[in-house]
Write a protein that holds these residues in place. Structure first.
Motif, PDB file in Angstrom:
ATOM      1  N   ILE A 132      -9.124  -7.499  11.039  1.00  0.00           N
ATOM      2  CA  ILE A 132      -9.470  -6.524  10.003  1.00  0.00           C
ATOM      3  C   ILE A 132      -8.979  -7.008   8.642  1.00  0.00           C
ATOM      4  O   ILE A 132      -9.696  -6.952   7.642  1.00  0.00           O
ATOM      5  CB  ILE A 132      -8.885  -5.136  10.335  1.00  0.00           C
ATOM      6  CG1 ILE A 132      -9.608  -4.575  11.561  1.00  0.00           C
ATOM      7  CG2 ILE A 132      -9.029  -4.184   9.162  1.00  0.00           C
ATOM      8  CD1 ILE A 132      -9.016  -3.290  12.079  1.00  0.00           C
TER       9      ILE A 132
ATOM     10  N   ALA B 274     -13.714 -10.349   1.696  1.00  0.00           N
ATOM     11  CA  ALA B 274     -14.789  -9.538   1.129  1.00  0.00           C
ATOM     12  C   ALA B 274     -14.889  -9.761  -0.367  1.00  0.00           C
ATOM     13  O   ALA B 274     -13.895 -10.017  -1.032  1.00  0.00           O
ATOM     14  CB  ALA B 274     -14.510  -8.069   1.386  1.00  0.00           C
ATOM     15  N   SER B 275     -16.083  -9.658  -0.885  1.00  0.00           N
ATOM     16  CA  SER B 275     -16.215  -9.664  -2.335  1.00  0.00           C
ATOM     17  C   SER B 275     -17.404  -8.801  -2.699  1.00  0.00           C
ATOM     18  O   SER B 275     -18.362  -8.672  -1.950  1.00  0.00           O
ATOM     19  CB  SER B 275     -16.409 -11.078  -2.848  1.00  0.00           C
ATOM     20  OG  SER B 275     -17.613 -11.600  -2.357  1.00  0.00           O
ATOM     21  N   ILE B 276     -17.300  -8.162  -3.843  1.00  0.00           N
ATOM     22  CA  ILE B 276     -18.429  -7.413  -4.379  1.00  0.00           C
ATOM     23  C   ILE B 276     -18.810  -8.115  -5.669  1.00  0.00           C
ATOM     24  O   ILE B 276     -17.953  -8.408  -6.509  1.00  0.00           O
ATOM     25  CB  ILE B 276     -18.030  -5.938  -4.630  1.00  0.00           C
ATOM     26  CG1 ILE B 276     -17.947  -5.204  -3.299  1.00  0.00           C
ATOM     27  CG2 ILE B 276     -19.049  -5.260  -5.540  1.00  0.00           C
ATOM     28  CD1 ILE B 276     -17.600  -3.733  -3.424  1.00  0.00           C
ATOM     29  N   ASP B 277     -20.101  -8.400  -5.790  1.00  0.00           N
ATOM     30  CA  ASP B 277     -20.589  -9.076  -6.973  1.00  0.00           C
ATOM     31  C   ASP B 277     -20.543  -8.141  -8.163  1.00  0.00           C
ATOM     32  O   ASP B 277     -21.149  -7.071  -8.145  1.00  0.00           O
ATOM     33  CB  ASP B 277     -22.049  -9.467  -6.715  1.00  0.00           C
ATOM     34  CG  ASP B 277     -22.276 -10.936  -6.980  1.00  0.00           C
ATOM     35  OD1 ASP B 277     -23.279 -11.451  -6.504  1.00  0.00           O
ATOM     36  OD2 ASP B 277     -21.435 -11.541  -7.669  1.00  0.00           O
ATOM     37  N   THR B 278     -19.809  -8.503  -9.183  1.00  0.00           N
ATOM     38  CA  THR B 278     -19.818  -7.680 -10.385  1.00  0.00           C
ATOM     39  C   THR B 278     -20.131  -8.556 -11.577  1.00  0.00           C
ATOM     40  O   THR B 278     -19.830  -9.740 -11.603  1.00  0.00           O
ATOM     41  CB  THR B 278     -18.470  -6.979 -10.636  1.00  0.00           C
ATOM     42  OG1 THR B 278     -17.455  -7.959 -10.741  1.00  0.00           O
ATOM     43  CG2 THR B 278     -18.117  -6.028  -9.522  1.00  0.00           C
TER      44      THR B 278
ATOM     45  N   ASP C  11      -3.809  -7.781  20.817  1.00  0.00           N
ATOM     46  CA  ASP C  11      -4.867  -8.758  20.592  1.00  0.00           C
ATOM     47  C   ASP C  11      -4.847  -9.137  19.132  1.00  0.00           C
ATOM     48  O   ASP C  11      -3.897  -8.831  18.425  1.00  0.00           O
ATOM     49  CB  ASP C  11      -6.242  -8.181  21.003  1.00  0.00           C
ATOM     50  CG  ASP C  11      -6.517  -6.856  20.322  1.00  0.00           C
ATOM     51  OD1 ASP C  11      -6.078  -6.688  19.178  1.00  0.00           O
ATOM     52  OD2 ASP C  11      -7.152  -5.992  20.921  1.00  0.00           O
TER      53      ASP C  11
ATOM     54  N   LEU D  62     -11.215  -9.574   7.217  1.00  0.00           N
ATOM     55  CA  LEU D  62     -12.419  -9.002   6.626  1.00  0.00           C
ATOM     56  C   LEU D  62     -12.149  -8.606   5.173  1.00  0.00           C
ATOM     57  O   LEU D  62     -12.919  -8.909   4.273  1.00  0.00           O
ATOM     58  CB  LEU D  62     -12.848  -7.747   7.394  1.00  0.00           C
ATOM     59  CG  LEU D  62     -13.637  -7.932   8.682  1.00  0.00           C
ATOM     60  CD1 LEU D  62     -13.895  -6.585   9.339  1.00  0.00           C
ATOM     61  CD2 LEU D  62     -14.940  -8.634   8.425  1.00  0.00           C
ATOM     62  N   PHE D  63     -11.024  -7.916   4.944  1.00  0.00           N
ATOM     63  CA  PHE D  63     -10.705  -7.474   3.593  1.00  0.00           C
ATOM     64  C   PHE D  63     -10.453  -8.665   2.685  1.00  0.00           C
ATOM     65  O   PHE D  63     -10.878  -8.698   1.538  1.00  0.00           O
ATOM     66  CB  PHE D  63      -9.480  -6.545   3.610  1.00  0.00           C
ATOM     67  CG  PHE D  63      -9.835  -5.112   3.874  1.00  0.00           C
ATOM     68  CD1 PHE D  63      -9.887  -4.636   5.161  1.00  0.00           C
ATOM     69  CD2 PHE D  63     -10.153  -4.258   2.840  1.00  0.00           C
ATOM     70  CE1 PHE D  63     -10.236  -3.318   5.422  1.00  0.00           C
ATOM     71  CE2 PHE D  63     -10.499  -2.932   3.086  1.00  0.00           C
ATOM     72  CZ  PHE D  63     -10.543  -2.460   4.386  1.00  0.00           C
TER      73      PHE D  63
ATOM     74  N   GLU E  79       0.832  -1.205   0.000  1.00  0.00           N
ATOM     75  CA  GLU E  79       0.000   0.000   0.000  1.00  0.00           C
ATOM     76  C   GLU E  79       0.871   1.262   0.000  1.00  0.00           C
ATOM     77  O   GLU E  79       0.612   2.221  -0.720  1.00  0.00           O
ATOM     78  CB  GLU E  79      -0.918  -0.016   1.223  1.00  0.00           C
ATOM     79  CG  GLU E  79      -1.988   1.058   1.192  1.00  0.00           C
ATOM     80  CD  GLU E  79      -2.902   1.003   2.420  1.00  0.00           C
ATOM     81  OE1 GLU E  79      -2.776   0.072   3.237  1.00  0.00           O
ATOM     82  OE2 GLU E  79      -3.735   1.919   2.550  1.00  0.00           O
TER      83      GLU E  79
ATOM     84  N   ALA F 220      -6.598  -7.876  16.800  1.00  0.00           N
ATOM     85  CA  ALA F 220      -7.315  -6.833  16.085  1.00  0.00           C
ATOM     86  C   ALA F 220      -6.924  -6.753  14.626  1.00  0.00           C
ATOM     87  O   ALA F 220      -7.751  -6.786  13.721  1.00  0.00           O
ATOM     88  CB  ALA F 220      -7.035  -5.485  16.758  1.00  0.00           C
TER      89      ALA F 220
ATOM     90  N   ALA G  58      -0.884  -3.040  -9.323  1.00  0.00           N
ATOM     91  CA  ALA G  58      -1.936  -3.869  -8.716  1.00  0.00           C
ATOM     92  C   ALA G  58      -1.517  -5.328  -8.614  1.00  0.00           C
ATOM     93  O   ALA G  58      -2.161  -6.113  -7.912  1.00  0.00           O
ATOM     94  CB  ALA G  58      -3.227  -3.760  -9.520  1.00  0.00           C
TER      95      ALA G  58
END
Lengths: 161, 194
Positions: free
Chosen positions: B169, B176-180, B163, B172-173, B49, B165, B100
């Motif tokens: 997080i 995760a997925s976004i339907d496209t 912990d 989670l990333f 990043e 933490a 990327a």
């Protein structure tokens, strides 16, 4: 010391990935990726394969190049008579659109009317038979994923200010 | 044929710099964390990043020096115009695929974080940016200054010690997925491009 509730983070995260504004911006990003790639002469090998690779768009036939030379005044942005980038007037690529439906982003060529009487969707369907273009390569999927992560981080940062 | 491009961070070396003032007991507890796959992955993702942000937003290399300007030939090219590039912003980004495609190596053993490129095409693009020849200048984006390595490691290790933490997080990333859907046309679509 600050206390972080992770159930809260997870809840907000799951809301964030369904945020309509986020999904719309992802649609815009996909259109931008596809549009520029095609204008640069790039297509995909198989637009039904989710793991497709990119390829150069098939070159134009000599007869079509001749036709384009005669109609050079109609050529759209980044077009030239011999350049194979799915651009004659530019109407079809300009009809790329996205919509959000059931938390899904859909990118398509709008079924809008053209100056030649055809619809942009019909032209896209015809074009894809020999020059498939409307899909994301694995490399392009990574670009979109990066954009999703970037947007999610902004949303989550704002949520927890 | 360009060789494989990798950025390797020796975690114990960075750890020792960061925690040099800490006692032996702390170090004996903390050091084993450096072998944890999630911790290494977190460090790797943060490194990537930082590299991307610096390259695309600051236009400087890994030593914080401005990238060499684009050639006149490139600036006049059609592809430069299609991608809307600015000659004032040398950001090593045309399609964006090279940056990327950086990834932490999933199963690096021991105490190293290794960043590389997922495929040979992007590996080669990176190689030719990093190792320019006499005719073209180098644009070595692939790395971080020591102080940035240290701050990333400290952030991750401190969180891992407190912990889970950070790994939560990142999980989670990762999950995760976004339907496209690209290309399938269905009827309806009242929303259009809202």
């Amino acid at each position: 010391m600050a206390t972080i509730n992770f159930e809260d983070i997870e809840k907000k995260f799951n809301q964030a990935i369904k945020d309509p504004d986020l999904l719309r911006s992802i649609g815009d990003k996909i259109i931008d990726v596809v549009y520029k790639r095609v204008k640069a002469g790039g297509g995909v090998i198989d637009d039904t394969n989710p793991n497709t690779s990119g390829t150069n768009l098939e070159r134009l036939s000599d007869s079509y190049i001749k036709f384009r030379k005669k109609n050079a005044n109609k050529l759209g942005e980044f077009a030239s008579p011999s350049r194979s980038n799915l651009t004659f007037t530019g109407q079809m690529l300009n009809a790329l659109q996205s919509r959000v439906e059931n938390d899904k982003v859909i990118v398509f060529v709008n079924d809008s009317a053209r100056s030649d009487g055809k619809s942009n969707r019909d032209v896209a369907n015809h074009v894809r038979e020999t020059r498939p273009f409307l899909a994301l390569t694995l490399g392009e999927q990574r670009i979109v994923q990066q954009e999703i992560e970037k947007q999610l981080k902004i949303i989550l940062r704002d949520e927890f200010k | 044929m360009p060789s494989k491009v990798q950025y390797k961070i020796d975690l114990p070396t960075v750890f020792d710099r960061v925690y040099s003032s800490k006692g032996a007991e702390f170090r004996s507890i903390a050091r084993p964390i450096l072998q944890n796959a999630d911790v290494k992955n977190s460090i790797g993702l943060r490194v990537i990043e930082k590299i991307i942000n610096r390259t695309q937003n600051d236009f400087v290399d890994k030593k914080n020096k401005p990238f060499a300007e684009y050639s006149e030939k490139y600036k006049k090219s059609l592809i430069f115009k299609i991608y809307g590039k600015s000659d004032k912003e040398v950001n090593l980004t045309l399609t964006g695929e090279m940056l990327a495609s950086m990834t932490p190596v999933a199963k690096s053993s021991g105490y190293q974080v290794i960043i590389e490129f997922v495929d040979s095409v992007n590996n080669d693009k990176a190689y030719y940016n990093i190792h320019r020849d006499k005719k073209k200048p180098a644009r070595d984006f692939f790395g971080l200054p020591q102080d940035e390595e240290e701050s990333i490691l400290k952030e991750v290790v401190d969180s891992a010690l407190s912990d889970e933490a950070l790994t939560s997080i990142d999980a989670l990333f990762n999950n995760a997925s976004i339907d496209t859907q690209v290309g399938e046309q269905s009827d309806g679509g009242d929303d259009g491009n809202n």
